[in-house]
Design an enzyme around this catalytic site. Sequence first.
Site, PDB file in Angstrom:
ATOM      1  N   ASN A  11      -6.207   4.620  -7.408  1.00 38.13           N
ATOM      2  CA  ASN A  11      -7.229   4.353  -6.665  1.00 38.13           C
ATOM      3  C   ASN A  11      -8.310   5.274  -7.645  1.00 38.13           C
ATOM      4  O   ASN A  11      -9.313   4.428  -8.093  1.00 38.13           O
ATOM      5  CB  ASN A  11      -6.843   5.596  -5.322  1.00 38.13           C
ATOM      6  CG  ASN A  11      -8.566   5.716  -4.512  1.00 38.13           C
ATOM      7  OD1 ASN A  11      -8.892   5.384  -4.123  1.00 38.13           O
ATOM      8  ND2 ASN A  11      -7.935   7.121  -3.803  1.00 38.13           N
ATOM      9  N   SER A  25      -8.538   1.176   3.707  1.00 37.91           N
ATOM     10  CA  SER A  25      -8.265   0.667   2.204  1.00 37.91           C
ATOM     11  C   SER A  25      -9.512  -0.133   2.574  1.00 37.91           C
ATOM     12  O   SER A  25      -9.954  -1.039   3.604  1.00 37.91           O
ATOM     13  CB  SER A  25      -7.213  -0.422   1.311  1.00 37.91           C
ATOM     14  OG  SER A  25      -7.471  -1.547   0.262  1.00 37.91           O
ATOM     15  N   SER A  26      -9.854  -0.732   1.675  1.00 35.47           N
ATOM     16  CA  SER A  26     -11.016  -1.407   0.758  1.00 35.47           C
ATOM     17  C   SER A  26     -10.719  -2.700   0.410  1.00 35.47           C
ATOM     18  O   SER A  26     -11.688  -3.952   0.088  1.00 35.47           O
ATOM     19  CB  SER A  26     -12.558  -1.151   0.684  1.00 35.47           C
ATOM     20  OG  SER A  26     -12.966   0.434   0.519  1.00 35.47           O
ATOM     21  N   THR A  49     -10.106   0.363  -9.937  1.00 36.47           N
ATOM     22  CA  THR A  49      -9.525   0.015  -9.099  1.00 36.47           C
ATOM     23  C   THR A  49      -9.142  -1.866  -9.835  1.00 36.47           C
ATOM     24  O   THR A  49     -10.086  -0.987 -10.822  1.00 36.47           O
ATOM     25  CB  THR A  49      -9.210  -1.163  -7.467  1.00 36.47           C
ATOM     26  OG1 THR A  49      -9.015   0.483  -6.463  1.00 36.47           O
ATOM     27  CG2 THR A  49      -8.484  -1.870  -7.278  1.00 36.47           C
ATOM     28  N   ARG A  80       0.513  -1.123   0.000  1.00 37.71           N
ATOM     29  CA  ARG A  80       0.097  -0.038   0.115  1.00 37.71           C
ATOM     30  C   ARG A  80       1.179   1.360   0.409  1.00 37.71           C
ATOM     31  O   ARG A  80       1.807   1.065   0.697  1.00 37.71           O
ATOM     32  CB  ARG A  80      -0.460   0.037   0.877  1.00 37.71           C
ATOM     33  CG  ARG A  80      -1.660   1.329   1.199  1.00 37.71           C
ATOM     34  CD  ARG A  80      -2.696   1.299   0.464  1.00 37.71           C
ATOM     35  NE  ARG A  80      -4.459   1.689   0.970  1.00 37.71           N
ATOM     36  CZ  ARG A  80      -4.998   1.869   0.301  1.00 37.71           C
ATOM     37  NH1 ARG A  80      -5.174   1.291  -1.265  1.00 37.71           N
ATOM     38  NH2 ARG A  80      -5.909   2.374   0.301  1.00 37.71           N
ATOM     39  N   ASP A  97      -8.137   8.471   0.249  1.00 40.50           N
ATOM     40  CA  ASP A  97      -8.620   6.937   1.199  1.00 40.50           C
ATOM     41  C   ASP A  97      -8.394   7.164   2.581  1.00 40.50           C
ATOM     42  O   ASP A  97      -8.765   6.636   3.506  1.00 40.50           O
ATOM     43  CB  ASP A  97      -8.203   5.747   0.783  1.00 40.50           C
ATOM     44  CG  ASP A  97      -8.757   4.960  -0.418  1.00 40.50           C
ATOM     45  OD1 ASP A  97      -9.915   5.343  -0.746  1.00 40.50           O
ATOM     46  OD2 ASP A  97      -7.923   3.958  -0.889  1.00 40.50           O
ATOM     47  N   GLY A 152     -13.883   0.411  -4.699  1.00 41.27           N
ATOM     48  CA  GLY A 152     -13.624   1.302  -3.491  1.00 41.27           C
ATOM     49  C   GLY A 152     -14.279   0.240  -2.980  1.00 41.27           C
ATOM     50  O   GLY A 152     -14.076  -1.012  -2.504  1.00 41.27           O
TER      51      GLY A 152
HETATM   52  N1  GLY Z   1      -8.344   3.140  -3.309  1.00 40.82           N
HETATM   53  C1  GLY Z   1      -9.688   2.570  -3.347  1.00 40.82           C
HETATM   54  C2  GLY Z   1      -9.324   1.050  -1.820  1.00 40.82           C
HETATM   55  O1  GLY Z   1      -8.130   0.495  -1.248  1.00 40.82           O
HETATM   56  O2  GLY Z   1     -10.199   1.104  -0.760  1.00 40.82           O
END
Ligand code: GLY
Length: 568
Positions: free
Chosen positions: A398, A449-450, A378, A105, A420, A471
């Site tokens: 993102n 993040s998701s 993504t 990340r 985020d 997302g």
């Molecule tokens: N940028 C989307 C996520 O990491 O959730």
Amino acid sequence: MIRKILSHLVILTLCLASCSTPSKQEQVEQRLTGTIGQKAMVSSVHELASEVGKDVLANGGNAFDAAVAVQFALAVVYPEAGNIGGGGFAVIRTAEGKSDALDFREKAPLAATETMYQDDNGEVITDLSRIGHLAAGVPGSVDGMVKLHEKYGSMDWAQLVQPAVDLAKSGYVVEERGAANFMRMQEAFARYNGQGFYLVKDWQPTDTVWHKDLESTMALIRDNGRAGFYEGAVADLILAEMEEGNGLITQADLDAYEAQWRTPLIGHYKGHRIISMPPPSSGGVALLQLLNGSANYDFAKMGHNSAEQLHVMVELCRRVYADRASYLGDPDYYDVPVDMLLSDQYNSDRFNTISMDKKTSSSEIKEGEVEIIESIETTHFSIVDELGNAVSITTTVNGYFGNKVMVDGAGFFLNNEMDDFSAKPGVPNQFGLIGNEANAIQPEKRMLSSMTPTIVDKDGQLLMVVGTPGGSTIITAVYQTIINVIDHGMTMQEAVNAKKIHHQWLPDLVLVEKGAFGTVLTDQLKAYGHEIQERSMLGKMDCILVREDGTLEGASDYTRNGGIAVGY
Ligand code: GLY
């Protein structure tokens, strides 16, 4: 049961199994069973990237070698989200059943501050965390691939990066999706890269694009590994770009960036083991909470996408996303209560309030005001090799094309991952997600993040490799896909194709894919008290299922956003 019947029916399809790449027409025709492979499979958003991965596997590389090659290939042929200027997560299950997780990340630059996106009155400045140089976090993808290769790779690094160099050199036809995505970014491309920028033009599906500068960048990464990106010519170009646009990333940031090996989260669902990504992703925690709550319900009896099942799912989601907003952030900077959130006691207390008659009022869960979710971006890819090693990678800049700034001379887009973070407690980001102190900006911290790359096994055998972009909707799409296979016996492709819903606590709306439900079902959901809003699509999964006969079913979400699974 359905899976069993289908596994007989698909014996016919097995004739096609030896075919490595079905045509797009065949792909649509096979949508109930996806692509069948006897030994190995790659499922990604782009045919050229999937082919690169398959070639690595067919030439003796393992799943992790293939992952490195696919990540770099996607950075060329799918600059919308494939990247070297962003980051991601990898969840791993080796053929021996050992699990691992890699966090590459992005991080906040050293000069970042908690209020950097607020004006003097403490108001969040529109778009500052989303577009332009200040939106970029320190990229993690190249170091991530280096670390993945060091620990698990078997082939020569240069051989794995070379296909990306070749693709940048040969160019590729953008096709309909690529042309449309370039066209909708024309204004932003011109604003942040100048009118003479090579991607500013009237794109047609038959056009070929050559990312010329990216060819040199990829060659430096091929020859120098980590140093080819974080030092030398490419680093200098990143720093020059930052200076030009008043960005924050410095050489000290690039030097300090390190991808992290993390302990994956392990949960159980109806006899299956679920391996998923720990914080700084919220995905694994939320997924395991959702599955923990779901274990109490007989979804098979309720029926797929019945009002009853959807009501339960929505009620679980409302509670889990409220927890996400309150408790989740970078574990290196915030004491994330993972054990508490995953404990049976906590979840049973949390979910006991679900009524089968009526939705729980929001004030009893928690309340706030947020805007609707805007985008689902993504990208994700899944790989299984001949030995049974599996890797699930979700990677991102993102938004599509990240912060829209291509590093001049280096040929890649930077991310806008800083969005985020929670720019201010309670103020929603581009996905409508809110956060608080746990996800506040701090120098060198990773933004929440998701992304939910996940692997499922059963009785010690690999069963499924799943993941998607989208997302905040990633978590719910992965959750429903797993339920579709485990509870409803769907094939991988059926589970991917199935219409999905989403609820993220705030806004208090059930998002439903356009045209998914008729008026009867919609009225039934409304009778529970749910407010419903349509979205054009939810989830763009790229998954692999190991079928009962040991063959592999690769399922890419061709119908929603292109993508293709190839195997042999
Ligand atoms: N940028 C989307 C996520 O990491 O959730």
